[in-house]
Write a protein that holds these residues in place. Structure first.
Motif, PDB file in Angstrom:
ATOM      1  N   GLU A 259      13.045  19.422   6.332  1.00  0.00           N
ATOM      2  CA  GLU A 259      14.250  18.312   5.726  1.00  0.00           C
ATOM      3  C   GLU A 259      14.210  16.665   6.099  1.00  0.00           C
ATOM      4  OE1 GLU A 259      18.048  19.910   5.820  1.00  0.00           O
ATOM      5  OE2 GLU A 259      17.094  22.482   6.102  1.00  0.00           O
ATOM      6  N   GLY A 260      13.352  16.902   7.073  1.00  0.00           N
ATOM      7  CA  GLY A 260      13.623  15.247   7.831  1.00  0.00           C
ATOM      8  C   GLY A 260      12.523  15.196   8.717  1.00  0.00           C
ATOM      9  N   PHE A 261      12.209  13.479   9.532  1.00  0.00           N
ATOM     10  CA  PHE A 261      11.112  13.334   9.933  1.00  0.00           C
ATOM     11  C   PHE A 261      12.020  11.490  10.683  1.00  0.00           C
ATOM     12  CE2 PHE A 261       7.261   9.992  10.339  1.00  0.00           C
ATOM     13  CZ  PHE A 261       7.260  10.943  10.888  1.00  0.00           C
ATOM     14  N   TYR A 262      11.640  11.879  11.727  1.00  0.00           N
ATOM     15  CA  TYR A 262      12.774  10.111  13.248  1.00  0.00           C
ATOM     16  C   TYR A 262      11.089  10.614  13.700  1.00  0.00           C
ATOM     17  CZ  TYR A 262      15.091   7.738  15.505  1.00  0.00           C
ATOM     18  OH  TYR A 262      15.899   6.771  15.854  1.00  0.00           O
ATOM     19  N   CYS A 263      11.196   9.001  13.668  1.00  0.00           N
ATOM     20  CA  CYS A 263       9.963   8.519  14.881  1.00  0.00           C
ATOM     21  C   CYS A 263      10.380   7.166  15.453  1.00  0.00           C
ATOM     22  CB  CYS A 263       8.560   8.560  14.312  1.00  0.00           C
ATOM     23  SG  CYS A 263       8.390   7.276  12.799  1.00  0.00           S
TER      24      CYS A 263
ATOM     25  N   ALA B  31      24.021  14.791  12.179  1.00  0.00           N
ATOM     26  CA  ALA B  31      24.224  14.110  10.800  1.00  0.00           C
ATOM     27  C   ALA B  31      23.342  15.518  10.176  1.00  0.00           C
ATOM     28  CB  ALA B  31      23.025  12.939  10.333  1.00  0.00           C
ATOM     29  N   LEU B  32      21.867  15.755  10.595  1.00  0.00           N
ATOM     30  CA  LEU B  32      21.190  16.793   9.866  1.00  0.00           C
ATOM     31  C   LEU B  32      21.888  18.344   9.777  1.00  0.00           C
ATOM     32  CD1 LEU B  32      19.227  17.888   7.758  1.00  0.00           C
ATOM     33  CD2 LEU B  32      17.574  18.339   9.870  1.00  0.00           C
ATOM     34  N   SER B  33      22.651  18.429  11.191  1.00  0.00           N
ATOM     35  CA  SER B  33      23.586  19.726  11.680  1.00  0.00           C
ATOM     36  C   SER B  33      24.722  19.751  10.845  1.00  0.00           C
ATOM     37  CB  SER B  33      23.535  19.657  12.602  1.00  0.00           C
ATOM     38  OG  SER B  33      24.398  21.439  13.131  1.00  0.00           O
ATOM     39  N   GLY B  34      25.593  18.636  10.648  1.00  0.00           N
ATOM     40  CA  GLY B  34      26.663  18.425   9.377  1.00  0.00           C
ATOM     41  C   GLY B  34      26.041  19.089   8.034  1.00  0.00           C
ATOM     42  N   PHE B  35      24.980  18.915   7.592  1.00  0.00           N
ATOM     43  CA  PHE B  35      24.529  18.749   6.800  1.00  0.00           C
ATOM     44  C   PHE B  35      24.422  20.326   6.512  1.00  0.00           C
ATOM     45  CE2 PHE B  35      21.086  19.200   3.167  1.00  0.00           C
ATOM     46  CZ  PHE B  35      21.721  18.388   2.284  1.00  0.00           C
ATOM     47  N   ARG B  36      24.013  21.233   7.503  1.00  0.00           N
ATOM     48  CA  ARG B  36      23.680  22.481   7.282  1.00  0.00           C
ATOM     49  C   ARG B  36      24.435  23.503   7.416  1.00  0.00           C
ATOM     50  NH1 ARG B  36      17.848  23.618   7.608  1.00  0.00           N
ATOM     51  NH2 ARG B  36      18.715  25.543   9.007  1.00  0.00           N
ATOM     52  N   GLY B  37      25.561  22.853   8.003  1.00  0.00           N
ATOM     53  CA  GLY B  37      26.877  23.856   8.255  1.00  0.00           C
ATOM     54  C   GLY B  37      26.629  24.694   9.610  1.00  0.00           C
ATOM     55  N   GLY B  38      25.989  23.875  10.092  1.00  0.00           N
ATOM     56  CA  GLY B  38      25.721  24.499  11.347  1.00  0.00           C
ATOM     57  C   GLY B  38      24.804  25.190  11.819  1.00  0.00           C
ATOM     58  N   LYS B  39      23.714  25.741  10.820  1.00  0.00           N
ATOM     59  CA  LYS B  39      22.710  26.308  10.586  1.00  0.00           C
ATOM     60  C   LYS B  39      21.840  26.192  11.658  1.00  0.00           C
ATOM     61  CE  LYS B  39      19.503  28.111   7.656  1.00  0.00           C
ATOM     62  NZ  LYS B  39      18.698  28.262   6.198  1.00  0.00           N
ATOM     63  N   PRO B  40      20.824  26.899  12.314  1.00  0.00           N
ATOM     64  CA  PRO B  40      20.223  26.709  13.640  1.00  0.00           C
ATOM     65  C   PRO B  40      19.470  25.444  12.792  1.00  0.00           C
ATOM     66  CG  PRO B  40      20.225  28.848  13.790  1.00  0.00           C
ATOM     67  CD  PRO B  40      20.989  28.099  12.463  1.00  0.00           C
ATOM     68  N   ILE B  41      18.590  24.114  13.680  1.00  0.00           N
ATOM     69  CA  ILE B  41      17.840  23.471  12.823  1.00  0.00           C
ATOM     70  C   ILE B  41      16.505  23.597  13.847  1.00  0.00           C
ATOM     71  CG2 ILE B  41      16.922  21.143  12.644  1.00  0.00           C
ATOM     72  CD1 ILE B  41      19.881  20.233  12.654  1.00  0.00           C
ATOM     73  N   ARG B  42      15.583  23.710  13.142  1.00  0.00           N
ATOM     74  CA  ARG B  42      13.506  24.553  13.472  1.00  0.00           C
ATOM     75  C   ARG B  42      13.115  22.631  13.800  1.00  0.00           C
ATOM     76  NH1 ARG B  42      10.942  27.880   9.595  1.00  0.00           N
ATOM     77  NH2 ARG B  42      12.364  26.639   7.739  1.00  0.00           N
ATOM     78  N   ILE B  43      12.325  22.298  15.240  1.00  0.00           N
ATOM     79  CA  ILE B  43      12.936  21.374  15.229  1.00  0.00           C
ATOM     80  C   ILE B  43      11.221  20.925  16.246  1.00  0.00           C
ATOM     81  CG2 ILE B  43      13.414  19.312  16.841  1.00  0.00           C
ATOM     82  CD1 ILE B  43      15.643  20.138  16.481  1.00  0.00           C
ATOM     83  N   LEU B  44      10.470  20.061  15.345  1.00  0.00           N
ATOM     84  CA  LEU B  44       9.173  20.181  15.870  1.00  0.00           C
ATOM     85  C   LEU B  44       8.927  18.457  16.643  1.00  0.00           C
ATOM     86  CD1 LEU B  44       5.947  20.400  16.499  1.00  0.00           C
ATOM     87  CD2 LEU B  44       6.051  19.679  14.315  1.00  0.00           C
ATOM     88  N   ASP B  45       8.617  18.651  18.299  1.00  0.00           N
ATOM     89  CA  ASP B  45       8.512  17.445  19.035  1.00  0.00           C
ATOM     90  C   ASP B  45       7.019  16.980  19.349  1.00  0.00           C
ATOM     91  OD1 ASP B  45       9.139  15.546  20.200  1.00  0.00           O
ATOM     92  OD2 ASP B  45      10.171  16.884  21.750  1.00  0.00           O
ATOM     93  N   ILE B  46       6.453  16.309  18.692  1.00  0.00           N
ATOM     94  CA  ILE B  46       4.949  15.170  18.895  1.00  0.00           C
ATOM     95  C   ILE B  46       4.976  14.500  20.249  1.00  0.00           C
ATOM     96  CG2 ILE B  46       3.284  14.548  17.618  1.00  0.00           C
ATOM     97  CD1 ILE B  46       4.019  15.045  14.997  1.00  0.00           C
ATOM     98  N   GLY B  47       4.181  15.611  21.138  1.00  0.00           N
ATOM     99  CA  GLY B  47       4.610  14.254  21.860  1.00  0.00           C
ATOM    100  C   GLY B  47       5.790  14.126  22.876  1.00  0.00           C
ATOM    101  N   SER B  48       5.545  15.671  23.150  1.00  0.00           N
ATOM    102  CA  SER B  48       7.549  16.103  23.492  1.00  0.00           C
ATOM    103  C   SER B  48       7.120  15.760  25.298  1.00  0.00           C
ATOM    104  CB  SER B  48       6.988  18.316  23.122  1.00  0.00           C
ATOM    105  OG  SER B  48       6.034  18.173  24.003  1.00  0.00           O
ATOM    106  N   GLY B  49       5.727  15.773  25.688  1.00  0.00           N
ATOM    107  CA  GLY B  49       5.975  14.959  27.410  1.00  0.00           C
ATOM    108  C   GLY B  49       6.874  16.248  27.723  1.00  0.00           C
TER     109      GLY B  49
END
Length: 243
Positions: free
Chosen positions: A140-144, A36-54
């Motif tokens: 732009e967003g936080f998902y947990c 959904a976020l990729s579509g909203f940004r028109g495919g522009k790369p999304i920078r993601i921070l993964d907390i506790g990434s394992g």
């Protein structure tokens, strides 16, 4: 195999078809969030921070599907080493061995912050600081996602764990399970950094104080009542004016 070995941990998640399916739900929902976020940004790369990434399983799922730049933060050295072994050759992959509380600066570098089954393992006062920092960041967003450790859900999970020879119920006594299942957390030892005593409703209150909760996800499907959902997920956006 040692308890803290990264491959042992992965094998534990794949203990049975049931555990494999339930643990996959968080990633299925993450795919939906990023799509959904990729579509909203028109495919522009999304920078993601993964907390506790394992071992960076999130990166392994997202990288073939989306344009992303990924930073994982993980305190366990063996997990970081395995993640580097698998993905270190990718130019859009980076893993930092540290506690997120020491690297809050990374939040300002990304568009989406992710914490999958992680926040319950961080002391509550530190979670409050983390969430406040996320709420003030220009993201732009936080998902947990977090486990549901209260109500009928915990009785179902612990009974099921015992029946299939899984280990998650061993953190509890059966009296603890009864009290948590009947919403009497005052009868259970205070939550620390494990599962026992964790209350997702308190976390929801902390998040709601700093971000707008756009969606609440249940497991394994959205129609499952919260009372019996094994885990709870929140997709949130910054509140205008707080940055």
């Amino acid at each position: 195999m040692p308890r803290k070995d990264a491959r042992w941990y992965e094998e534990r998640l794949n203990h049975s078809p049931v555990t494999r399916f339930l643990h996959s739900v968080r990633y299925r929902n993450l795919l939906g969030v990023v799509e959904a976020l990729s579509g909203f940004r028109g495919g522009k790369p999304i920078r993601i921070l993964d907390i506790g990434s394992g071992t960076a399983h999130a990166f392994a799922l997202l990288d073939p599907r989306f344009a992303i730049d990924y930073i994982g933060v993980e305190k366990r050295g063996k997990f970081c080493s395995l993640a580097e072994e698998r993905h270190g050759g990718r130019p859009n992959f980076r893993v930092v061995r540290d506690l997120i509380g020491n690297r809050l600066d990374l939040i300002g570098e990304v568009d989406l912050v992710v914490a999958l089954e992680t926040l319950e393992h961080i002391p509550e006062d530190q979670v409050a600081v983390l969430v406040e920092h996320i709420g003030r960041a220009e993201i732009e967003g936080f998902y947990c996602t977090v486990p549901n450790e209260i109500g009928p859900a915990i009785a179902i999970k612990n009974l099921g764990s015992a029946m299939i020879g899984y280990q998650r119920h061993r953190e509890y006594s059966w009296l603890d399970t009864f009290h948590a299942a009947t919403y009497r957390l005052d009868k259970v030892a205070p939550h620390g950094t494990g599962h026992k005593g964790f209350d997702w409703r308190a976390l929801q209150g902390v998040i709601a104080a700093h971000l707008d909760i756009q969606a609440t996800h249940r497991s394994p499907y959205g129609w499952v009542p919260r009372a019996v959902s094994p885990s709870i997920g929140f997709y949130c956006t910054p509140r205008p004016g707080l940055q």
